[in-house]
Design a protein around this motif. Sequence first.
Motif, PDB file in Angstrom:
ATOM      1  N   LYS A 119       0.760  -1.123  -0.027  1.00 49.69           N
ATOM      2  CA  LYS A 119       0.001   0.010  -0.032  1.00 49.69           C
ATOM      3  C   LYS A 119       1.069   1.277   0.022  1.00 49.69           C
ATOM      4  CE  LYS A 119      -3.355  -1.991   3.253  1.00 49.69           C
ATOM      5  NZ  LYS A 119      -3.834  -1.939   4.821  1.00 49.69           N
ATOM      6  N   PRO A 120       0.254   2.474  -0.394  1.00 42.32           N
ATOM      7  CA  PRO A 120       1.112   3.663  -0.199  1.00 42.32           C
ATOM      8  C   PRO A 120       1.183   3.991   1.277  1.00 42.32           C
ATOM      9  CG  PRO A 120      -1.095   3.915  -1.249  1.00 42.32           C
ATOM     10  CD  PRO A 120      -0.976   2.673  -1.058  1.00 42.32           C
ATOM     11  N   THR A 121       2.310   4.820   1.495  1.00 41.12           N
ATOM     12  CA  THR A 121       2.703   5.258   2.620  1.00 41.12           C
ATOM     13  C   THR A 121       2.420   6.775   2.595  1.00 41.12           C
ATOM     14  OG1 THR A 121       4.308   3.958   3.253  1.00 41.12           O
ATOM     15  CG2 THR A 121       4.633   5.616   4.517  1.00 41.12           C
ATOM     16  N   TYR A 122       1.716   7.374   3.732  1.00 45.57           N
ATOM     17  CA  TYR A 122       1.453   8.620   3.659  1.00 45.57           C
ATOM     18  C   TYR A 122       2.116   9.564   4.872  1.00 45.57           C
ATOM     19  CZ  TYR A 122      -2.512   7.766   0.609  1.00 45.57           C
ATOM     20  OH  TYR A 122      -3.232   7.241  -0.682  1.00 45.57           O
ATOM     21  N   LEU A 123       2.609  10.800   4.454  1.00 41.48           N
ATOM     22  CA  LEU A 123       3.124  11.695   5.558  1.00 41.48           C
ATOM     23  C   LEU A 123       1.732  12.606   5.889  1.00 41.48           C
ATOM     24  CD1 LEU A 123       4.964  13.005   7.769  1.00 41.48           C
ATOM     25  CD2 LEU A 123       5.786  14.372   5.781  1.00 41.48           C
ATOM     26  N   VAL A 124       1.462  12.871   7.139  1.00 44.00           N
ATOM     27  CA  VAL A 124       0.547  13.884   7.543  1.00 44.00           C
ATOM     28  C   VAL A 124       1.193  14.934   8.493  1.00 44.00           C
ATOM     29  CG1 VAL A 124      -1.826  14.110   8.580  1.00 44.00           C
ATOM     30  CG2 VAL A 124      -1.728  12.190   7.186  1.00 44.00           C
ATOM     31  N   LEU A 125       0.896  16.253   8.122  1.00 40.85           N
ATOM     32  CA  LEU A 125       1.358  17.224   9.190  1.00 40.85           C
ATOM     33  C   LEU A 125       0.160  17.624   9.756  1.00 40.85           C
ATOM     34  CD1 LEU A 125       3.868  18.755   9.728  1.00 40.85           C
ATOM     35  CD2 LEU A 125       3.073  20.418   8.439  1.00 40.85           C
ATOM     36  N   ASN A 126       0.185  17.512  11.193  1.00 39.52           N
ATOM     37  CA  ASN A 126      -0.834  17.937  12.042  1.00 39.52           C
ATOM     38  C   ASN A 126      -0.523  19.470  12.287  1.00 39.52           C
ATOM     39  OD1 ASN A 126      -2.540  18.514  14.024  1.00 39.52           O
ATOM     40  ND2 ASN A 126      -2.228  16.729  15.281  1.00 39.52           N
ATOM     41  N   ALA A 127      -1.456  20.409  11.451  1.00 43.32           N
ATOM     42  CA  ALA A 127      -1.236  21.805  11.746  1.00 43.32           C
ATOM     43  C   ALA A 127      -2.627  22.234  12.058  1.00 43.32           C
ATOM     44  CB  ALA A 127      -0.976  22.233  10.433  1.00 43.32           C
ATOM     45  N   ASP A 128      -3.064  21.308  12.965  1.00 49.47           N
ATOM     46  CA  ASP A 128      -4.449  21.937  13.448  1.00 49.47           C
ATOM     47  C   ASP A 128      -4.429  22.913  14.714  1.00 49.47           C
ATOM     48  OD1 ASP A 128      -7.345  21.301  13.346  1.00 49.47           O
ATOM     49  OD2 ASP A 128      -7.346  20.701  15.255  1.00 49.47           O
ATOM     50  N   GLU A 129      -3.437  22.963  15.435  1.00 49.83           N
ATOM     51  CA  GLU A 129      -3.081  23.846  16.527  1.00 49.83           C
ATOM     52  C   GLU A 129      -4.293  24.161  17.090  1.00 49.83           C
ATOM     53  OE1 GLU A 129      -0.399  27.767  16.139  1.00 49.83           O
ATOM     54  OE2 GLU A 129       0.559  26.134  17.307  1.00 49.83           O
ATOM     55  N   SER A 130      -4.997  23.392  17.752  1.00 50.01           N
ATOM     56  CA  SER A 130      -6.239  23.561  18.330  1.00 50.01           C
ATOM     57  C   SER A 130      -6.360  23.907  19.666  1.00 50.01           C
ATOM     58  CB  SER A 130      -7.390  22.455  17.979  1.00 50.01           C
ATOM     59  OG  SER A 130      -6.697  21.161  18.418  1.00 50.01           O
ATOM     60  N   GLU A 131      -4.982  23.526  20.324  1.00 50.49           N
ATOM     61  CA  GLU A 131      -4.919  23.735  21.950  1.00 50.49           C
ATOM     62  C   GLU A 131      -5.062  25.163  22.216  1.00 50.49           C
ATOM     63  OE1 GLU A 131      -4.649  21.384  23.901  1.00 50.49           O
ATOM     64  OE2 GLU A 131      -4.113  22.482  25.703  1.00 50.49           O
ATOM     65  N   PRO A 132      -5.801  25.399  23.362  1.00 49.45           N
ATOM     66  CA  PRO A 132      -5.993  27.081  23.544  1.00 49.45           C
ATOM     67  C   PRO A 132      -4.568  27.573  23.952  1.00 49.45           C
ATOM     68  CG  PRO A 132      -8.011  25.520  24.375  1.00 49.45           C
ATOM     69  CD  PRO A 132      -6.851  24.696  23.723  1.00 49.45           C
ATOM     70  N   GLY A 133      -4.818  28.941  23.737  1.00 47.36           N
ATOM     71  CA  GLY A 133      -3.343  29.733  24.003  1.00 47.36           C
ATOM     72  C   GLY A 133      -2.199  29.254  23.163  1.00 47.36           C
ATOM     73  N   THR A 134      -2.126  28.551  22.327  1.00 47.93           N
ATOM     74  CA  THR A 134      -1.121  27.963  21.537  1.00 47.93           C
ATOM     75  C   THR A 134      -1.324  28.587  20.084  1.00 47.93           C
ATOM     76  OG1 THR A 134      -1.084  26.063  22.964  1.00 47.93           O
ATOM     77  CG2 THR A 134       0.185  26.002  20.941  1.00 47.93           C
ATOM     78  N   ALA A 140       2.213  17.207  -2.412  1.00 46.84           N
ATOM     79  CA  ALA A 140       1.955  17.829  -1.287  1.00 46.84           C
ATOM     80  C   ALA A 140       0.577  18.551  -1.326  1.00 46.84           C
ATOM     81  CB  ALA A 140       3.041  18.633  -0.605  1.00 46.84           C
ATOM     82  N   TRP A 141      -0.240  18.480  -0.380  1.00 50.49           N
ATOM     83  CA  TRP A 141      -1.472  19.024  -0.499  1.00 50.49           C
ATOM     84  C   TRP A 141      -1.862  19.462   0.958  1.00 50.49           C
ATOM     85  CZ3 TRP A 141      -2.683  18.995  -5.302  1.00 50.49           C
ATOM     86  CH2 TRP A 141      -2.074  17.775  -6.137  1.00 50.49           C
ATOM     87  N   VAL A 142      -2.705  20.882   0.784  1.00 49.20           N
ATOM     88  CA  VAL A 142      -3.216  21.358   2.035  1.00 49.20           C
ATOM     89  C   VAL A 142      -4.676  20.721   2.292  1.00 49.20           C
ATOM     90  CG1 VAL A 142      -4.279  23.540   3.045  1.00 49.20           C
ATOM     91  CG2 VAL A 142      -1.772  23.518   2.159  1.00 49.20           C
ATOM     92  N   HIS A 143      -5.025  20.217   3.324  1.00 44.19           N
ATOM     93  CA  HIS A 143      -6.396  19.916   3.631  1.00 44.19           C
ATOM     94  C   HIS A 143      -6.768  20.776   4.925  1.00 44.19           C
ATOM     95  CE1 HIS A 143      -9.569  16.854   3.936  1.00 44.19           C
ATOM     96  NE2 HIS A 143      -9.955  17.395   4.737  1.00 44.19           N
ATOM     97  N   PRO A 144      -7.775  21.777   4.625  1.00 46.24           N
ATOM     98  CA  PRO A 144      -8.204  22.537   5.740  1.00 46.24           C
ATOM     99  C   PRO A 144      -9.211  22.078   6.592  1.00 46.24           C
ATOM    100  CG  PRO A 144      -8.981  23.418   3.391  1.00 46.24           C
ATOM    101  CD  PRO A 144      -8.190  22.187   3.165  1.00 46.24           C
ATOM    102  N   GLY A 145      -9.303  21.953   7.852  1.00 38.03           N
ATOM    103  CA  GLY A 145     -10.097  21.384   8.667  1.00 38.03           C
ATOM    104  C   GLY A 145     -11.302  22.534   8.775  1.00 38.03           C
ATOM    105  N   ALA A 146     -12.351  21.992   9.764  1.00 40.70           N
ATOM    106  CA  ALA A 146     -13.412  22.864   9.940  1.00 40.70           C
ATOM    107  C   ALA A 146     -13.575  23.519  11.224  1.00 40.70           C
ATOM    108  CB  ALA A 146     -14.600  21.899   9.619  1.00 40.70           C
ATOM    109  N   GLY A 147     -12.381  23.367  12.125  1.00 37.73           N
ATOM    110  CA  GLY A 147     -12.474  24.109  13.580  1.00 37.73           C
ATOM    111  C   GLY A 147     -12.975  23.247  14.706  1.00 37.73           C
ATOM    112  N   ALA A 148     -12.598  21.915  14.803  1.00 39.10           N
ATOM    113  CA  ALA A 148     -13.039  21.023  15.875  1.00 39.10           C
ATOM    114  C   ALA A 148     -11.657  20.893  16.693  1.00 39.10           C
ATOM    115  CB  ALA A 148     -13.395  19.872  15.593  1.00 39.10           C
TER     116      ALA A 148
END
Length: 437
Positions: A80-95, A166-174
């Motif tokens: 199967k393909p291998t993926y890299l995901v960058l966690n840029a959600d930065e959802s932690e308050p104050g961060t 490389a692609w950006v995947h925007p989240g919806a804010g959770a």
Amino acid sequence: MATSGLYPQTKVLSRSFDVKDGHTLAVARERGAYQALEKALKMTPAQLVDEVKKSRLRGRGGAGFPTGMKWSFVAKNTGKPTYLVLNADESEPGTFKDRYLMERDPHLVLEGCLITAWAIGASTIFVYIRGEYPRSIARMEKAMEEARAAGLVGKDILGSGFSCEAWVHPGAGAYICGEETGLLESIEGKRGHPRIKPPFPAVEGVFRCPTIINNVETLSHVPWIVLHGGDAFAKQGIAPDPANPRSNGTCGTKLMGVSGQVRTPGVWEFEPGITLRELVYGYGGGPLPGRKIKAVIPGGISMPVLLDHELDAKMGFDELVKAGSGLGTACAIVMDDSCDMVDASVNIAHFFAHESCGQCTPCREGCHWMEKVLHRIADGDGQPSDLDLLEGMFKSIEGRTICALADAAVWPVRSIVRKFRAEFLARMQPAPAPAGA
Ligand SMILES: Cc1cc2nc3c(=O)[nH]c(=O)nc-3n(C[C@H](O)[C@H](O)[C@H](O)COP(=O)(O)O)c2cc1C
Ligand code: SF4
């Protein structure tokens, strides 16, 4: 640059933060961007993983897991393909540290991702950015576009034979979409419901394929490690505790922030060794005029609070645990003596109750009950036995759920209830009878 009298800053990740147009490929390349990628593509993936292991780099998303070890877990020869995901959600308050990197030096972030993709055998990178960060989304997309046009993303990168998109995947804010497996579900177009682990993402991640997921700051360290070597990185910061064979230290440099009731909130970069006091009073400027610092959460909102006399702990993974809290995101939230700690606990409990995804009963029900009881106390209708009731809830919630959101809800609230017990009890006393009654 060192500011006299203050613990010195060390600008590695932040070295282009104040450079005009530092986010553009032209300026970034003048300043050395993509030299590490060129070097990395001449190394084998195994050599890269070894170098990152040697560096003792630990994840900057909050949990501090050793990055090189995580990369070495990626399942191989799966067909199967291998993926890299960058966690840029930065959802932690104050961060707000990852945001600085993406807005001010997106090519550093992208270079870190490309090197990592080569190291783990991924040919697709997803950068998952929270929807409330439109500027980060725009800057990362632009950086990818520029890099693609320059042969740094896409087919046969720099003539090496390595191809990677490389692609950006925007989240919806959770908030829960920052949790790694909730994030993977979200990329797949589903609700951000965290998965039971194992299997861990390195074996079965996005689209059920092997996936490495790392934080933005974590991967931004990788180009420096490639250029200077893992040993050089491991020499910086706080060395592992020789008395503790499981200690990994807090090596390299670290972005740290301060927000809340201080004079000069912001983000800075240091070789770990700075104390929480130096960060809050020195760089954060200390309390507002006429006020005193009452409580500080060292990183985000998900860690226990420390009192003013506990701020001499160093900003390191092990050091803050010893002090009774944790490094978390290393972006401290400061509360001064105008802050009502009962109200603060209601606010924190409300956040977690609202963000719970609802899959686990202790989290779904427990966070709401916690909020309800705290509300009752804040409204003056509480009884001393409510504090025992809360202690029972903490026990029923902590360590009993699919993901760490529920633990993160308990830790700050429990520390506030225990350290500010008198404030809670005072709120329960009957109000004085009105004059003349
Ligand atoms: C509720 C919750 C929210 C989280 N939010 C984030 C986040 O916004 N960004 C992040 O990098 N990690 C976040 N994490 C941690 C991730 O699950 C994961 O540990 C991290 O992305 C791994 O990367 P690292 O090893 O580079 O730190 C969160 C964890 C939990 C439990
Ligand atoms: S702990 Fe809470 S947020 Fe995490 S999976 Fe369970 S219900 Fe969802």
